[in-house]
Enzyme design. Structure first.
Site, PDB file in Angstrom:
ATOM      1  N   LYS A 166       0.849  -1.207   0.000  1.00 55.03           N
ATOM      2  CA  LYS A 166       0.000   0.000   0.000  1.00 55.03           C
ATOM      3  C   LYS A 166       0.877   1.246   0.000  1.00 55.03           C
ATOM      4  O   LYS A 166       0.654   2.190  -0.770  1.00 55.03           O
ATOM      5  CB  LYS A 166      -0.937  -0.011   1.224  1.00 55.03           C
ATOM      6  CG  LYS A 166      -2.084  -1.000   1.066  1.00 55.03           C
ATOM      7  CD  LYS A 166      -2.906  -1.201   2.334  1.00 55.03           C
ATOM      8  CE  LYS A 166      -3.981  -2.268   2.069  1.00 55.03           C
ATOM      9  NZ  LYS A 166      -4.757  -2.666   3.233  1.00 55.03           N
TER      10      LYS A 166
ATOM     11  N   GLN B  95      -4.932  -1.382   9.306  1.00 54.76           N
ATOM     12  CA  GLN B  95      -4.907  -2.699   8.664  1.00 54.76           C
ATOM     13  C   GLN B  95      -5.579  -3.749   9.561  1.00 54.76           C
ATOM     14  O   GLN B  95      -5.307  -3.823  10.761  1.00 54.76           O
ATOM     15  CB  GLN B  95      -3.445  -3.095   8.363  1.00 54.76           C
ATOM     16  CG  GLN B  95      -3.263  -4.406   7.638  1.00 54.76           C
ATOM     17  CD  GLN B  95      -3.809  -4.394   6.210  1.00 54.76           C
ATOM     18  OE1 GLN B  95      -3.877  -3.360   5.564  1.00 54.76           O
ATOM     19  NE2 GLN B  95      -4.202  -5.550   5.721  1.00 54.76           N
TER      20      GLN B  95
ATOM     21  N   ASP C 165     -11.078   3.318   3.855  1.00 53.31           N
ATOM     22  CA  ASP C 165     -11.561   1.933   3.823  1.00 53.31           C
ATOM     23  C   ASP C 165     -13.082   1.872   3.690  1.00 53.31           C
ATOM     24  O   ASP C 165     -13.636   0.809   3.407  1.00 53.31           O
ATOM     25  CB  ASP C 165     -11.181   1.221   5.134  1.00 53.31           C
ATOM     26  CG  ASP C 165     -10.049   0.232   4.959  1.00 53.31           C
ATOM     27  OD1 ASP C 165      -9.896  -0.310   3.852  1.00 53.31           O
ATOM     28  OD2 ASP C 165      -9.326   0.009   5.947  1.00 53.31           O
TER      29      ASP C 165
HETATM   30  N1  GUN Z   1      -7.286  -6.599   5.668  1.00 52.17           N
HETATM   31  C1  GUN Z   1      -7.762  -7.337   4.615  1.00 52.17           C
HETATM   32  N2  GUN Z   1      -8.495  -6.575   3.788  1.00 52.17           N
HETATM   33  C2  GUN Z   1      -8.495  -5.331   4.302  1.00 52.17           C
HETATM   34  C3  GUN Z   1      -9.081  -4.101   3.880  1.00 52.17           C
HETATM   35  O1  GUN Z   1      -9.769  -3.989   2.850  1.00 52.17           O
HETATM   36  N3  GUN Z   1      -8.837  -3.032   4.685  1.00 52.17           N
HETATM   37  C4  GUN Z   1      -8.108  -3.133   5.832  1.00 52.17           C
HETATM   38  N4  GUN Z   1      -7.955  -2.042   6.571  1.00 52.17           N
HETATM   39  N5  GUN Z   1      -7.549  -4.261   6.253  1.00 52.17           N
HETATM   40  C5  GUN Z   1      -7.749  -5.350   5.487  1.00 52.17           C
END
Ligand code: GUN
Length: 300
Positions: A54, A98, A121
């Protein structure tokens, strides 16, 4: 019939290019480059890789990023304080915590603490509600947003099509169903207690599967010509001794029946991070528009 394979990698590159152009246009207009703050709690190796990707991709499109690494014993209070600090920080446009969180932290409290206009998100209840009500201005969860782009790369218009979403999670299944409804699909959600999954799948023109159960959806479950989107991604040991990534759909079987299908890997996965970048740009654009409106008001 052999299905068309939907190339998520190529489409994600298109989205990243669009974001890079959007960032350049903002900066040319005198707005600072958008900034994403990513918070990781604990040492989960898969989460570490996701967070690194990311951060790397954020910077590759001309945005800025910050990474906060908290120990697995960090308290929920310390996380909420950090979120509050980032909420107030005018330089930060997007905040992402996350998942998974350690068990001593409450997901609802954490997602509610993130300012809705920095919630890239799309998990804050205000954004969830905006999507549910079909309101403008919502930040939409990245995976469903990416899936919609993948579906639209196959169909110009999905109004009236039957869609089944298999999996009812807050991260994928539920927001996915709401987005499909917004496009006037006739939507159902299947979940762990659904009976006769095979028959329900076979009725769907668009089948989106997000369960984390490898190979759950067999070829005979697929309606001939349907568009199949496989969100599942599970690491399994293979005979060769090298782990491989597999989806929730038995790909080789479904390929012979579907009209279009996403592969795993290389389908939904690459789109998720690309859509996170798009959301960060959207958040920065909305913030720039708000500031402009305030400046115009105070200038009067
Ligand atoms: N862990 C797995 N998928 C995601 C997501 O879409 N957002 C976040 N913040 N954590 C994740």
């Amino acid at each position: 019939m052999t299905a068309r394979i939907i190339d998520g990698k190529a489409l994600a590159a298109v989205v990243r290019e669009e974001v890079a152009e959007g960032v350049a246009a903002l900066v040319a207009g005198g707005v600072p480059a958008p900034e994403l703050a990513v918070i990781l709690i604990g040492e989960d190796p898969a989460s570490r890789v996701y967070v690194s990707n990311k951060v790397r991709q954020t910077e590759a499109v001309g945005m800025r990023s910050r990474r906060y690494l908290l120990g697995s014993d960090a308290t929920e209070r310390s996380l909420l304080e950090l979120i509050e600090e980032l909420n107030r920080d005018l330089a930060v446009n997007g905040i992402l915590v996350q998942f998974p969180l350690p068990p001593h932290m409450d997901i609802a409290r954490v997602v509610t603490a993130i300012r809705p206009d920095k919630d890239v998100d799309g998990f804050n209840p205000l954004n969830v509600g905006r999507i549910a009500a079909g309101m403008e201005g919502a930040l939409v969860p990245c995976t469903p947003l990416g899936v919609m782009r993948l579906i639209k790369s196959v169909h110009q218009d999905i109004a009236g099509l039957g869609a089944l979403v298999v999996g009812a999670s807050n991260v994928v299944g539920r927001p996915m169903a709401r987005l499909l409804l917004q496009e006037l699909c006739t939507v159902s959600i299947a979940h762990i207690r659904t009976t006769d999954l095979e028959r329900r799948c076979r009725e769907a023109d668009i089948l989106v599967v997000a369960t984390g159960v490898p190979g759950l959806i067999r070829g005979r479950f697929v309606k001939p010509g349907a568009t199949v989107i496989d969100v599942g991604i599970t690491r399994v040991a293979s005979a060769s001794g090298v782990d491989k990534l597999v989806g929730d759909v038995a790909f080789d079987e479904a390929l012979e029946v579907a009209g279009a299908i996403t592969p795993v890997p290389g389908g939904v996965g690459p789109m998720t991070i690309a859509c996170l970048l798009a959301n960060t740009l959207s958040a920065a654009r909305m913030e720039a528009a708000r500031r402009k409106a305030v400046e115009a008001e105070t200038a009067v």
